[in-house]
Design a protein around this motif. Structure first.
Motif, mmCIF file in Angstrom:
data_model
loop_
_atom_site.group_PDB
_atom_site.id
_atom_site.type_symbol
_atom_site.label_atom_id
_atom_site.label_comp_id
_atom_site.label_asym_id
_atom_site.label_seq_id
_atom_site.Cartn_x
_atom_site.Cartn_y
_atom_site.Cartn_z
ATOM 1 N N PHE A 152 13.975 9.850 -30.462
ATOM 2 C CA PHE A 152 13.004 10.936 -30.496
ATOM 3 C C PHE A 152 12.371 11.030 -31.877
ATOM 4 C CE2 PHE A 152 12.003 15.309 -31.686
ATOM 5 C CZ PHE A 152 11.051 15.610 -30.739
ATOM 6 N N THR A 153 11.089 11.299 -31.881
ATOM 7 C CA THR A 153 10.363 11.548 -33.114
ATOM 8 C C THR A 153 9.295 12.593 -32.834
ATOM 9 O OG1 THR A 153 8.900 10.601 -34.790
ATOM 10 C CG2 THR A 153 8.871 9.560 -32.641
ATOM 11 N N VAL A 154 8.916 13.337 -33.846
ATOM 12 C CA VAL A 154 7.882 14.350 -33.669
ATOM 13 C C VAL A 154 6.483 13.761 -33.801
ATOM 14 C CG1 VAL A 154 9.352 16.238 -34.420
ATOM 15 C CG2 VAL A 154 7.927 15.062 -36.091
ATOM 16 N N ALA A 155 6.379 12.462 -33.985
ATOM 17 C CA ALA A 155 5.079 11.822 -34.179
ATOM 18 C C ALA A 155 4.126 12.066 -33.014
ATOM 19 C CB ALA A 155 5.254 10.324 -34.408
ATOM 20 N N GLY A 156 4.643 12.240 -31.828
ATOM 21 C CA GLY A 156 3.784 12.447 -30.665
ATOM 22 C C GLY A 156 3.386 13.886 -30.426
ATOM 23 N N ILE A 157 3.883 14.798 -31.246
ATOM 24 C CA ILE A 157 3.547 16.204 -31.083
ATOM 25 C C ILE A 157 2.264 16.480 -31.849
ATOM 26 C CG2 ILE A 157 4.275 18.580 -31.528
ATOM 27 C CD1 ILE A 157 7.164 17.593 -31.192
ATOM 28 N N GLY A 158 1.243 16.880 -31.113
ATOM 29 C CA GLY A 158 -0.054 17.085 -31.735
ATOM 30 C C GLY A 158 -0.355 18.546 -31.990
ATOM 31 N N SER A 159 -0.956 18.814 -33.117
ATOM 32 C CA SER A 159 -1.447 20.136 -33.440
ATOM 33 C C SER A 159 -2.692 19.973 -34.280
ATOM 34 C CB SER A 159 -0.397 20.941 -34.203
ATOM 35 O OG SER A 159 -0.945 22.167 -34.616
ATOM 36 N N LEU A 160 -3.778 20.559 -33.807
ATOM 37 C CA LEU A 160 -5.039 20.441 -34.520
ATOM 38 C C LEU A 160 -5.394 21.725 -35.267
ATOM 39 C CD1 LEU A 160 -6.485 17.749 -34.206
ATOM 40 C CD2 LEU A 160 -8.229 18.949 -32.913
ATOM 41 N N GLY A 161 -4.710 22.799 -34.936
ATOM 42 C CA GLY A 161 -5.047 24.070 -35.553
ATOM 43 C C GLY A 161 -6.138 24.816 -34.798
ATOM 44 N N PRO A 163 -6.929 26.722 -31.444
ATOM 45 C CA PRO A 163 -6.095 27.287 -30.385
ATOM 46 C C PRO A 163 -6.377 26.727 -28.996
ATOM 47 C CG PRO A 163 -7.590 28.951 -31.286
ATOM 48 C CD PRO A 163 -7.715 27.734 -32.144
ATOM 49 N N VAL A 164 -7.627 26.441 -28.670
ATOM 50 C CA VAL A 164 -7.945 25.906 -27.343
ATOM 51 C C VAL A 164 -7.363 24.508 -27.202
ATOM 52 C CG1 VAL A 164 -9.815 25.214 -25.786
ATOM 53 C CG2 VAL A 164 -10.002 27.352 -27.084
ATOM 54 N N THR A 165 -7.578 23.674 -28.209
ATOM 55 C CA THR A 165 -7.049 22.303 -28.177
ATOM 56 C C THR A 165 -5.523 22.306 -28.125
ATOM 57 O OG1 THR A 165 -8.941 21.550 -29.452
ATOM 58 C CG2 THR A 165 -7.025 20.092 -29.396
ATOM 59 N N ASP A 166 -4.907 23.120 -28.976
ATOM 60 C CA ASP A 166 -3.446 23.152 -29.039
ATOM 61 C C ASP A 166 -2.834 23.680 -27.740
ATOM 62 O OD1 ASP A 166 -3.627 22.116 -31.569
ATOM 63 O OD2 ASP A 166 -3.180 23.999 -32.599
ATOM 64 N N LEU A 167 -3.471 24.663 -27.114
ATOM 65 C CA LEU A 167 -2.946 25.174 -25.842
ATOM 66 C C LEU A 167 -3.079 24.130 -24.727
ATOM 67 C CD1 LEU A 167 -4.089 28.877 -26.103
ATOM 68 C CD2 LEU A 167 -1.724 28.070 -25.875
ATOM 69 N N HIS A 168 -4.149 23.351 -24.749
ATOM 70 C CA HIS A 168 -4.259 22.259 -23.768
ATOM 71 C C HIS A 168 -3.150 21.229 -23.993
ATOM 72 C CE1 HIS A 168 -7.814 23.007 -21.307
ATOM 73 N NE2 HIS A 168 -8.347 23.594 -22.365
ATOM 74 N N GLU A 169 -2.830 20.948 -25.233
ATOM 75 C CA GLU A 169 -1.719 20.037 -25.563
ATOM 76 C C GLU A 169 -0.405 20.603 -25.026
ATOM 77 O OE1 GLU A 169 -0.148 16.583 -27.471
ATOM 78 O OE2 GLU A 169 -2.244 17.191 -27.505
ATOM 79 N N ASP A 170 -0.203 21.909 -25.206
ATOM 80 C CA ASP A 170 1.006 22.562 -24.701
ATOM 81 C C ASP A 170 1.084 22.491 -23.177
ATOM 82 O OD1 ASP A 170 1.674 23.253 -27.319
ATOM 83 O OD2 ASP A 170 0.773 25.244 -27.163
ATOM 84 N N LEU A 171 -0.051 22.745 -22.518
ATOM 85 C CA LEU A 171 -0.086 22.674 -21.049
ATOM 86 C C LEU A 171 0.287 21.280 -20.561
ATOM 87 C CD1 LEU A 171 -3.343 24.727 -20.541
ATOM 88 C CD2 LEU A 171 -1.127 25.314 -19.551
ATOM 89 N N ALA A 172 -0.246 20.257 -21.213
ATOM 90 C CA ALA A 172 0.068 18.880 -20.819
ATOM 91 C C ALA A 172 1.542 18.574 -21.037
ATOM 92 C CB ALA A 172 -0.806 17.898 -21.605
ATOM 93 N N ALA A 173 2.105 19.041 -22.145
ATOM 94 C CA ALA A 173 3.523 18.781 -22.433
ATOM 95 C C ALA A 173 4.416 19.416 -21.372
ATOM 96 C CB ALA A 173 3.879 19.313 -23.817
#
Length: 116
Positions: free
Chosen positions: A40-49, A51-61
């Motif tokens: 496991f690595t956190v390299a695949g965890i995305g955060s752009l800062g 909120p819309v983009t980050d919430l879409h990332e959360d939904l996909a995860a």
């Protein structure tokens, strides 16, 4: 669940299951890896800062996690494993719903007319 599955497993059983390399480095301990053994690595965890983009990332995860629990459930017929996996899968569904509600709130706020 990992400890439950490995409890009492002999070295020969671990070898037969293809877990000799894991045992050599980690004994019966937990070491987070993917299904191919990649750590496991956190390299695949995305955060752009954003909120819309980050919430879409959360939904996909959450959807990826839900699908993974379903795949794990398909790999076993052990009810002692299936029940906690069902709980974890349902938790991902609830998280997805809450992130969706947060996304709606953020988008409504962004679309709200601003008065200065």
């Amino acid at each position: 669940m990992i400890y439950q599955l490995l409890k009492g497993a002999t070295i020969q059983e671990l070898k037969d299951a293809g877990l000799a390399p894991h045992y050599a480095q980690h004994d019966h301990g937990l070491f987070p890896t993917d299904a191919s053994g990649v750590p496991f690595t956190v390299a695949g965890i995305g955060s752009l800062g954003d909120p819309v983009t980050d919430l879409h990332e959360d939904l996909a995860a959450e959807q990826k996690a839900r699908a993974t629990y379903e795949h794990l459930m398909n790999l076993t017929d052990d009810p002692d494993l299936i029940e906690p996996l069902k709980f974890l899968r349902q938790r991902e569904v609830i998280h997805f719903q809450r992130f969706g509600e947060a996304l709606d709130d953020v988008q409504n706020e962004l679309n709200r007319k601003k008065y200065y």
